[in-house]
Write a protein that holds these residues in place. Structure first.
Motif, PDB file in Angstrom:
ATOM      1  N   SER B  45       0.839  -1.201   0.000  1.00  9.08           N
ATOM      2  CA  SER B  45       0.000   0.000   0.000  1.00  9.08           C
ATOM      3  C   SER B  45       0.868   1.243   0.000  1.00  9.08           C
ATOM      4  O   SER B  45       0.623   2.196  -0.734  1.00  9.08           O
ATOM      5  CB  SER B  45      -0.903   0.032   1.232  1.00  9.08           C
ATOM      6  OG  SER B  45      -1.795  -1.044   1.188  1.00  9.08           O
ATOM      7  N   ASP B 165      -5.556  -0.641  -4.958  1.00  2.93           N
ATOM      8  CA  ASP B 165      -4.981  -1.157  -3.706  1.00  2.93           C
ATOM      9  C   ASP B 165      -5.939  -2.172  -3.088  1.00  2.93           C
ATOM     10  O   ASP B 165      -6.894  -1.810  -2.408  1.00  2.93           O
ATOM     11  CB  ASP B 165      -4.706  -0.001  -2.729  1.00  2.93           C
ATOM     12  CG  ASP B 165      -3.925  -0.474  -1.515  1.00  2.93           C
ATOM     13  OD1 ASP B 165      -3.590  -1.668  -1.464  1.00  2.93           O
ATOM     14  OD2 ASP B 165      -3.656   0.360  -0.624  1.00  2.93           O
ATOM     15  N   GLU B 166      -5.678  -3.420  -3.327  1.00  2.00           N
ATOM     16  CA  GLU B 166      -6.519  -4.518  -2.832  1.00  2.00           C
ATOM     17  C   GLU B 166      -8.007  -4.246  -3.052  1.00  2.00           C
ATOM     18  O   GLU B 166      -8.779  -4.211  -2.104  1.00  2.00           O
ATOM     19  CB  GLU B 166      -6.249  -4.762  -1.344  1.00  2.00           C
ATOM     20  CG  GLU B 166      -4.763  -4.982  -1.065  1.00  2.00           C
ATOM     21  CD  GLU B 166      -4.523  -5.894   0.128  1.00  2.00           C
ATOM     22  OE1 GLU B 166      -5.382  -6.743   0.409  1.00  2.00           O
ATOM     23  OE2 GLU B 166      -3.469  -5.744   0.770  1.00  2.00           O
TER      24      GLU B 166
HETATM   25 MG   LIG Z   1      -2.311  -2.561   2.148  1.00  4.00          MG
END
Ligand SMILES: [Mg+2]
Ligand SMILES: Nc1ncnc2c1ncn2[C@@H]1O[C@H](COP(=O)(O)OP(=O)(O)OP(=O)(O)O)[C@@H](O)[C@H]1O
Lengths: 323, 246
Positions: B45, B165-166
């Motif tokens: 991240s 991000d995910e």
């Molecule tokens: Mg993360």
């Protein structure tokens, strides 16, 4: 509303034990007050004889009658819908309250002769001083809140000094300081602008804290989403953060407005002809203080009720919008 | 050869005294699809968020669209306009309808007029296959629908590169595939993408390169075929055996 239970519980005021308890307590209370001389005592004359000579049994039976009426009233209200309950209880409490004022033996002729002047002069002044002050205070508060949240040392220091000072001093003292202090520096200031300035600065300080808390409660993800789309700081504040903070800010701000409505009576000491000023001056001329005070009290209350209604309307508007 | 859209050279980043990124070298060319994976806390991240400077780096150089990102820059918003970002928790604007969410940035940042913004917004809602949700508020949508709205919101700005991000890890299993499908579709259309994800199926399907991070460093970077079938490093092998068990 709190979280509503899906299962209905038994109505409290219909539980036999509660009803009996209520009756006993009311009876005891009204027996203690001894209502034999009242309207109820006179109505009970066939049962208790001459009220003034009725003795304990007499006051007990009058107490029981009044207690019984009240209990029946409460039980009956328990049967109707929520809205009607609210209306009835409000009306009954209001009547009691008016009866209390009525007991002061007020001169209504005098009130009638002055009330128009109080409304046209006092209420209007109070309203416009408060409305102007709260609007200016809200603007001060937005700037103050942003400054208090900023990483700029100057901005933070000035904002926190400001909130500390104006929350720390009694409003009355601020009114004096501005009205009597500024002329010392060579700025002669009229009573009304001085009052508005004092109220704005004082409430701006409180509302800075309200706005700051509101802005801070918006999750960081909202900032990140907005900034990552290319919104600058100001645009994010205006379009994303403040609109979400508003529903949180409105209840305490409404609260502040109602408080200000009444705190604006403090500016009467510097001779602004608002409600409180008129209540005192009109009353003292004819030694009719109580009449004018009660009238002013009711006008203040009526104004507050209007504001409460407006506030709940705005809150409902925001609630329906986001769900 | 054209300049890369994103170029990180020797980038390091600290949170206080904790070093979150160590000497990252990494670049993304036009049309690349890159998947970033690695264990929790490895700095995925952090890395992806330095690419549009939601996080600042302290050492090294990051260039996006030929603009270097640093603390004194004046045109960060200009850079961000062209870099779409999709978050794990969607971060839609809850006080706006779906349509307003999509129209906000084009109208207020790009100064597109309202009717054009609406037209674009409806086109992209169509593309993520939820045109019927246009007038709802985000809170009324399922997680998968919200994430597709978030993707459409970024696409409305016509970005040169998209960061994820995910995007599926906050979703229930049955909603993961609808979001992945949208992303695969986007990849096939040629969008440049950097995706932090543990969805190895997605990586195999669309990635040009897979980047494996551990402890703030890029440990291994390879095409998906070599990465999955023939991982070079111990840590990569351990990580793969762990996530492929499930
Ligand atoms: Mg993360
Ligand atoms: N704001 C912060 N302040 C201090 N430390 C942070 C901060 N954000 C992240 N970290 C630390 O930096 C490291 C990398 O975090 P990061 O969020 O980039 O990991 P990640 O690879 O995305 O993990 P996950 O898969 O759990 O999302 C972690 O050890 C984390 O504790």
């Amino acid at each position: 509303m709190l979280y509503a239970d899906t299962v209905e519980s038994e109505t409290l005021v219909h539980k036999p034990s509660f009803v009996v308890g209520m009756l006993l307590i009311f009876t005891a209370l009204f027996t203690l007050f001894d209502l034999t001389e009242s309207l109820f005592g006179h109505l009970m004359r066939p049962v208790i004889g001459e009220p003034s000579e009725a003795g304990f049994l007499g006051s007990l039976s009058v107490g029981f009658l009044v207690g019984l009426l009240l209990t029946i009233n409460v039980v009956a209200i328990g049967f109707v819908r929520f809205r009607i309950q609210v209306l009835i209880v409000w009306a009954e409490l209001f009547i009691l309250f008016m009866a209390f004022f009525y007991g002061f033996d007020l001169n209504f002729e005098f009130i009638r002769s002055k009330i128009w002047f109080m409304v046209s002069q006092g209420l209007v002044t109070t309203l416009y001083v408060s409305a102007l002050s709260i609007t200016l205070a809200a603007m001060v508060a937005i700037v103050g809140a942003v400054a208090k949240l900023s990483s700029n040392g100057f901005a933070y220091a000035i904002a926190s000094f400001y909130t500390s000072f104006f929350r720390g001093l009694p409003l009355l003292m601020q009114v004096y300081l501005i009205y009597l202090g500024l002329p010392q520096l060579g700025y002669v200031i009229d009573a009304i602008p001085a009052g508005i300035l004092a109220l704005t600065l004082c409430y701006g300080a409180y509302m800075t804290e309200i706005f700051r808390a509101g802005i801070q409660s918006i999750p960081k993800g909202q900032w990140e989403a907005s900034r990552s789309l290319g919104f600058g700081f100001g645009l994010t504040m205006k379009r994303i953060i403040l609109p979400q903070a508003f529903p949180l800010i409105i209840p305490p701000t409404g609260n502040q407005f109602i408080a200000m409505l009444k705190d604006s009576s403090l500016v009467s000491i510097i001779g602004v002809w608002e409600l409180m000023f008129l209540a005192r001056t009109l009353g003292s001329k004819d030694y009719r203080h109580l009449e004018m005070l009660v009238t002013a009290a009711l006008i203040y209350w009526a104004m507050s009720i209007c504001l409460e209604l407006i506030q709940s309307k705005i809150e409902r508007h925001f609630r329906t919008k986001s769900h | 050869m054209a300049e890369p859209i994103i170029k990180m050279t020797g980038v390091s980043k600290w949170y206080g005294t904790f070093q979150a990124l160590t000497d990252i070298n990494f670049s993304v060319n036009q049309g690349d699809k890159i998947v970033v994976c690695g264990p929790s806390g490895s700095g995925k991240s952090t890395m992806i968020r330095t690419l549009n400077w939601l996080e600042a780096h302290q050492v090294g150089k990051i260039e996006v669209n030929g603009v270097e990102l640093h603390a004194k820059m004046k045109n960060i918003d200009q850079v961000r306009m062209d870099v779409g970002m999709v978050f794990q928790h969607f971060n839609l604007f809850p006080h706006m309808t779906v349509l307003e969410n999509l129209m906000a940035a084009p109208m207020w940042v790009r100064k597109v007029n309202r009717s054009d913004a609406e037209k674009t917004a409806r086109t992209f809602l169509e593309r993520v296959r939820i045109p019927e949700q246009a007038d709802k508020y985000p809170g009324q949508l399922s997680g998968g629908q919200q994430q597709r709205v978030a993707i459409a919101r970024s696409l409305c700005m016509n970005p040169k590169v998209m960061l994820f991000d995910e995007p599926t890890s906050a979703l229930d299993p049955e909603m993961v595939s609808e979001v992945l499908e949208t992303m695969i579709h986007l990849a096939r259309e040629g969008m440049t993408m950097v995706c932090v994800t543990h969805e190895m199926g997605f990586a195999k399907a669309v990635a040009d390169r897979v980047v494996f991070m551990d402890a703030g460093q890029i440990v291994e970077e390879n095409d998906p075929h070599s990465f999955f079938d023939n991982p070079q490093h111990m840590r990569t092998q351990e990580f793969l055996s762990q996530i492929l068990q499930h």
